[in-house]
Scaffold this active site. Sequence first.
Site, mmCIF file in Angstrom:
data_model
loop_
_atom_site.group_PDB
_atom_site.id
_atom_site.type_symbol
_atom_site.label_atom_id
_atom_site.label_comp_id
_atom_site.label_asym_id
_atom_site.label_seq_id
_atom_site.Cartn_x
_atom_site.Cartn_y
_atom_site.Cartn_z
ATOM 1 N N LEU A 68 0.679 -1.387 -0.086
ATOM 2 C CA LEU A 68 -0.260 -0.067 -0.381
ATOM 3 C C LEU A 68 0.794 1.840 0.264
ATOM 4 C CD1 LEU A 68 -2.449 -0.653 2.934
ATOM 5 C CD2 LEU A 68 -2.484 -1.638 0.291
ATOM 6 N N TYR A 133 0.246 10.919 -10.730
ATOM 7 C CA TYR A 133 -0.032 9.477 -10.102
ATOM 8 C C TYR A 133 -1.344 8.239 -10.069
ATOM 9 C CZ TYR A 133 -3.331 7.159 -6.137
ATOM 10 O OH TYR A 133 -3.722 6.154 -5.966
HETATM 11 C C1 15L Z 1 -7.452 7.426 -4.931
HETATM 12 O O1 15L Z 1 -6.429 6.483 -5.352
HETATM 13 C C2 15L Z 1 -6.892 7.929 -3.926
HETATM 14 O O2 15L Z 1 -5.411 7.268 -3.280
HETATM 15 C C3 15L Z 1 -7.681 7.929 -2.770
HETATM 16 O O3 15L Z 1 -7.251 8.781 -1.454
HETATM 17 C C4 15L Z 1 -8.748 8.425 -3.084
HETATM 18 O O4 15L Z 1 -8.689 10.099 -3.559
HETATM 19 C C5 15L Z 1 -9.710 7.457 -4.778
HETATM 20 O O5 15L Z 1 -8.657 7.093 -5.255
HETATM 21 C C6 15L Z 1 -10.697 7.668 -5.001
HETATM 22 O O6 15L Z 1 -10.639 8.149 -6.040
HETATM 23 O O7 15L Z 1 -11.857 8.056 -4.291
#
Ligand code: 15L
Length: 270
Positions: A68, A133
């Site tokens: 993670l 990201y």
């Molecule tokens: C993710 O990948 C994030 O890590 C999390 O913080 C949320 O923002 C989630 O996606 C989301 O899409 O709600």
Amino acid sequence: MRRILLTGAAGGVGRAITPLLKSLYPGLVLSDLNPPENKHGLPFVRADLADMAAIQAAIAGADGIIHLGGYSIEGPWETILSANIVGCRNMFEAARLAGVRRIVFASSNHVVGFYPRSEKIAHDVTVLPDTRYGVSKAFGEALGAMYAIKHGIGVACLRIGNVGETPLDMRRMSILLHPEDLVQLIAIGLDHPDIVFEIFYGASDNARGWWDNSRAHAFGYKPKHGSEPMLEIAMREQAKLAPDPIGDRFQGGSFCSIEYTNADSGRKPT
Ligand code: 15L
């Protein structure tokens, strides 16, 4: 007792699932930059993913890894590069050197964030990341495929939606993932005898879901939770948010509108 390493154990998702994982895997070891406040009596190894020697020390003796760790939202390139690109490569390479058998990689729905909400997608669509990201998570999935096929490590990538017990807005009605359902997916990744390389969507049984998760179901995934009974909560929370003309159109939501400059809004390749 199998030694299972949980990276990113101090983050929100890590803290939510540690007690559930502990009952399934008594040999669980926690790892992060700093220890979580509650270690649930489990051993903790401090490791920066960008530091290969530190991650090798954390992985030593592990049979399986739940990865993670990393940066979990959009961020500057240097941050993503270090935590999610270099860090993820270090984790896979250290795992190979240590003879780890299984890795569950926490990917994200943002790998496919630029699919419109009107479309139902399966695990094998072209990736359309919505952020740096999301690109870093697509990189992690690609690394996983290489280590699985070239080096024989069983790898399960979970394209996680939003981990929680209640939907934070209408988008999360479609992508909610209850911590218990996440642990079920992790257990399939670590324990199912037929895992070579798989991509599963990390979602509960959401009536408004956008993802065809038949691959996960084929491996026995039976989510116990779903968002529909919490529709009113989601509507109430959504009403507090300003409209987002780009984000509201795509599955990735507000991640899609970050730094968005394309005048031809809403177009995606066919
Ligand atoms: C993710 O990948 C994030 O890590 C999390 O913080 C949320 O923002 C989630 O996606 C989301 O899409 O709600």
